[in-house]
Design a protein around this motif. Structure first.
Motif, PDB file in Angstrom:
ATOM      1  N   PHE A 139       1.007  -1.175   0.054  1.00  0.00           N
ATOM      2  CA  PHE A 139       0.042  -0.331   0.138  1.00  0.00           C
ATOM      3  C   PHE A 139       0.980   1.170  -0.063  1.00  0.00           C
ATOM      4  O   PHE A 139       2.196   1.204   0.370  1.00  0.00           O
ATOM      5  N   ASN A 140       0.256   2.405  -0.477  1.00  0.00           N
ATOM      6  CA  ASN A 140       0.962   3.628  -0.313  1.00  0.00           C
ATOM      7  C   ASN A 140       0.910   4.637   0.723  1.00  0.00           C
ATOM      8  O   ASN A 140       1.508   5.633   0.695  1.00  0.00           O
ATOM      9  N   TYR A 141      -0.083   4.252   1.601  1.00  0.00           N
ATOM     10  CA  TYR A 141      -0.350   5.033   2.569  1.00  0.00           C
ATOM     11  C   TYR A 141      -0.450   4.153   4.001  1.00  0.00           C
ATOM     12  O   TYR A 141      -1.105   2.949   3.966  1.00  0.00           O
ATOM     13  N   THR A 142      -0.127   4.530   5.157  1.00  0.00           N
ATOM     14  CA  THR A 142      -0.252   3.670   6.296  1.00  0.00           C
ATOM     15  C   THR A 142      -1.093   4.606   7.453  1.00  0.00           C
ATOM     16  O   THR A 142      -0.877   5.847   7.298  1.00  0.00           O
ATOM     17  N   SER A 143      -1.826   4.207   8.378  1.00  0.00           N
ATOM     18  CA  SER A 143      -2.413   5.058   9.393  1.00  0.00           C
ATOM     19  C   SER A 143      -2.876   3.796  10.601  1.00  0.00           C
ATOM     20  O   SER A 143      -2.116   2.848  10.745  1.00  0.00           O
ATOM     21  N   ALA A 144      -3.665   4.292  11.536  1.00  0.00           N
ATOM     22  CA  ALA A 144      -4.058   3.215  12.567  1.00  0.00           C
ATOM     23  C   ALA A 144      -5.249   3.520  12.895  1.00  0.00           C
ATOM     24  O   ALA A 144      -5.960   4.597  12.731  1.00  0.00           O
ATOM     25  N   LEU A 145      -5.966   2.429  13.414  1.00  0.00           N
ATOM     26  CA  LEU A 145      -7.227   2.415  14.058  1.00  0.00           C
ATOM     27  C   LEU A 145      -7.009   1.574  15.534  1.00  0.00           C
ATOM     28  O   LEU A 145      -6.545   0.790  15.578  1.00  0.00           O
ATOM     29  N   LEU A 146      -7.518   2.349  16.602  1.00  0.00           N
ATOM     30  CA  LEU A 146      -7.466   1.969  17.961  1.00  0.00           C
ATOM     31  C   LEU A 146      -8.923   1.753  18.457  1.00  0.00           C
ATOM     32  O   LEU A 146      -9.788   2.268  18.043  1.00  0.00           O
ATOM     33  N   MET A 147      -9.018   0.743  19.208  1.00  0.00           N
ATOM     34  CA  MET A 147     -10.430   0.359  19.777  1.00  0.00           C
ATOM     35  C   MET A 147     -10.358  -0.594  21.069  1.00  0.00           C
ATOM     36  O   MET A 147      -9.494  -1.238  21.472  1.00  0.00           O
ATOM     37  N   THR A 148     -11.426  -0.300  21.885  1.00  0.00           N
ATOM     38  CA  THR A 148     -11.392  -1.034  23.183  1.00  0.00           C
ATOM     39  C   THR A 148     -12.350  -2.284  23.212  1.00  0.00           C
ATOM     40  O   THR A 148     -12.676  -2.783  24.173  1.00  0.00           O
ATOM     41  N   LYS A 149     -12.283  -2.747  21.833  1.00  0.00           N
ATOM     42  CA  LYS A 149     -13.197  -3.948  21.741  1.00  0.00           C
ATOM     43  C   LYS A 149     -13.096  -5.424  22.839  1.00  0.00           C
ATOM     44  O   LYS A 149     -13.795  -5.774  23.271  1.00  0.00           O
ATOM     45  N   ASN A 150     -11.717  -5.477  23.194  1.00  0.00           N
ATOM     46  CA  ASN A 150     -11.427  -6.620  24.115  1.00  0.00           C
ATOM     47  C   ASN A 150     -11.317  -6.304  25.408  1.00  0.00           C
ATOM     48  O   ASN A 150     -10.697  -7.118  26.322  1.00  0.00           O
ATOM     49  N   SER A 151     -11.365  -4.957  26.028  1.00  0.00           N
ATOM     50  CA  SER A 151     -11.141  -4.656  27.166  1.00  0.00           C
ATOM     51  C   SER A 151     -12.324  -3.853  27.806  1.00  0.00           C
ATOM     52  O   SER A 151     -12.637  -4.363  28.884  1.00  0.00           O
ATOM     53  N   MET A 152     -12.793  -2.784  27.124  1.00  0.00           N
ATOM     54  CA  MET A 152     -13.960  -2.089  27.691  1.00  0.00           C
ATOM     55  C   MET A 152     -14.886  -1.864  26.773  1.00  0.00           C
ATOM     56  O   MET A 152     -14.993  -1.751  25.729  1.00  0.00           O
TER      57      MET A 152
END
Length: 554
Positions: free
Chosen positions: A89-102
């Motif tokens: 891919f030519n671009y990177t970024s991030a996704l954060l989530m509390t799915k497995n904690s809260m």
């Protein structure tokens, strides 16, 4: 002394009754802070935040968990989109989530955020359901607290998606927008206030949209279940198009804090709801309220090993599950929370779809077309099974796939995988496989032709190395209809710890058998985690009333 008239007495009675009701209602409506991440530490707290890895939707980025794409700087979380060559891919970024904690059901959920500018980005602050009680998206709902297509410099969107209201199968999502002229240069507070009756959307405490509960079915109001928080910065996609020469990299989404406020009656225990025999140091928590007192109880042979008088405990489990119970007392009153935990020999979580589609993944790759849905109409055990209708075959069997991931393998250990399945059509074929989650090494594989009766299918293998694996069911090779229930992934060592299935009755009475023979008369049912038998006629012989299981290997 002057005697009060009957009318005066009644007036005083109703006045005090009104005050009592008012104060009770005021307590019920009081929201207090039950959780936050202020991002004051040196690094992201990975016990709270999980990362999505890989490409998503129609965007042009690849999400990573690298410091290049997400880090804490001067007390703020930065999610950073970069223009770089990475994983094709030519671009990177991030996704954060509390799915497995809260996760939370009802309350005020807010974040203070400054958004990136220039075209080609969609920063978002949103919620997805923890359990997927009604099925995968959009059946179980989505709440977008804030989305900002950066091509629309001042636009902030608040939106809900449901089975009835979405862009693909319904009449379009429900929502509205508000114009914030300095959203890309200043911090603003984006929030929802969510109750059983409505979801209100705010920017800086200015309400601009309300989505009301129509008291219909889950297709219009699936918002009666816990949801988790997501923060991400998407690059490209159909909404904003691909980045252009005007797009500035790095693009940064800055989050000052995320906070959750609830009425304490709506608070809940967070922690693992499925675990295996003899699991150790499993954490459970309730809100940390200043000045509150806490006490905990755990079922069966479980033991609290830390934190018994605090808001957070660690538990060593044995072979029995049941309800974890927390009791909290503070200045506003007494609160009791119960949280059912399933303990078994099975590494798979929610293996029979009794908690919706939580922990399960579906994938449909072009040109395949398929529908996945929970059904109560044809089950092997319990209340639900999963029904898959493959309408258009794909180019590969894995173009329609059901999977559960993150199964940790130990080198040299024997594993057994099994599931129950059926198909109303003849010659419906599928492929069951255990693969390495990283390099896709195949550990076990079986091609199966289903029948129209529930049948159990099994795979056995030895793990060649320590690895993270995925249990995949591939159905994309042909059109057809499939039913699935009661998946298992285990080892002989775990199975032999207790061959009795559902020994703690956390799954109700399945697969226990209760039988009476005339003239004996008795009734049996699960009550408060125990099987209660009421005998009105003991019959002639001891075996006139019996309760048990069959199918043990000795």
């Amino acid at each position: 002394m002057k005697l009060q008239s009957k009318k005066e007495c009644l007036l005083k009675f109703y006045f005090f009754l009104f005050i009592l009701i008012y104060l009770s209602d005021l307590k019920a409506q009081t929201l207090i802070q039950v959780w936050s991440d202020e991002f004051n530490g040196p690094t992201i707290d990975h016990s709270i935040w999980d990362f999505e890895i890989g490409p998503t939707n129609d965007n042009v980025h690849y999400y990573t968990d690298r410091l290049n794409n997400a880090k804490i700087v001067d007390g703020k979380l930065q999610i950073i989109a970069l223009k770089e060559s990475y994983q094709g891919f030519n671009y990177t970024s991030a996704l954060l989530m509390t799915k497995n904690s809260m996760n939370w059901k009802y309350g005020r959920i807010e974040a203070r955020i400054k958004l990136p500018g220039t075209p080609g980005f969609v920063p978002a602050f949103w919620l997805l359901p923890s359990d997927g009680r009604y099925g995968w998206w959009p059946q179980s709902g989505e709440t977008d607290i804030m989305e900002h297509p950066s091509n629309e410099v001042t636009s902030i969107y608040g939106t809900v998606h449901t089975q009835a209201y979405n862009s693909f199968t319904g009449s379009g999502p429900r929502g509205d927008l508000i114009h914030i002229p300095d959203a890309e240069t200043q911090f603003h507070i984006y929030a929802v206030e969510w109750t059983s009756e409505q979801i209100d959307f705010y920017v800086d405490n200015q309400k601009y949209f309300t989505f009301n509960n129509d008291h219909g079915a889950s297709d219009t109001w699936p918002f009666n279940q816990p949801f988790y928080i997501i923060l991400n910065l998407a690059v490209g996609g159909g909404w904003v198009g691909n980045p252009t020469s005007a797009s500035v990299f790095p693009a940064v989404m800055e989050i000052d804090y995320v906070r959750v406020y609830q009425n304490l009656n709506d608070a809940a225990i967070n922690g693992a709801d499925f675990t295996t025999y003899n699991s150790q140091s499993i954490p459970y928590s309730v809100p940390n309220i200043s000045g509150a007192g806490y006490s905990w109880n755990v079922p069966g042979d479980a033991q609290i090993i830390a934190g018994s008088n605090t808001n957070k405990i660690d538990v060593d489990w044995g072979i029995f599950g049941g309800d974890v119970v927390a009791e909290m007392t503070d200045g506003s009153g007494y609160y009791k929370y119960q949280y059912p935990v399933k303990v078994s020999y099975n590494y798979l979580k929610n293996a029979g779809f009794e908690k919706g589609v939580r922990y399960w993944n579906k994938a449909i790759g072009y040109p395949a077309a398929a529908d996945f849905s929970l059904t109560p109409n044809d089950v092997h055990e319990g209340s639900f099974s999963l029904y898959v209708d493959v309408k258009t075959a794909g180019s590969n069997p894995w173009d329609v796939q059901l999977s559960q991931r993150n199964l940790m393998l130990n080198a040299g250990k024997q594993y057994r995988a099994s599931f129950w399945a059926k198909s109303p059509a003849t010659n419906s074929t599928l492929n069951a496989a255990i693969i390495n989650s990283t390099n896709y090494t195949l550990y076990a594989n079986k091609s199966i032709i289903l029948t129209n009766t529930w049948t159990q299918y099994e795979l056995n293998f030895a793990a060649p190395s320590n690895a993270s694996a995925s249990f995949n069911i591939d159905m994309g090779g042909h059109t057809g209809n499939f039913y699935f229930d009661n998946f298992v992934f285990t080892t002989p060592e775990l199975t032999n710890l207790n061959q009795i299935v559902n020994a703690d009755f956390t799954d109700g009475s399945t697969p226990w058998v209760f039988t009476t023979y005339s003239p004996a008369q008795a009734n049996g049912s699960v009550q408060n985690g125990e099987y209660a038998i009421s005998i009105s006629n003991g019959g002639t012989y001891p075996w006139g009333i019996n309760f048990g299981q069959i199918g043990f290997f000795i």
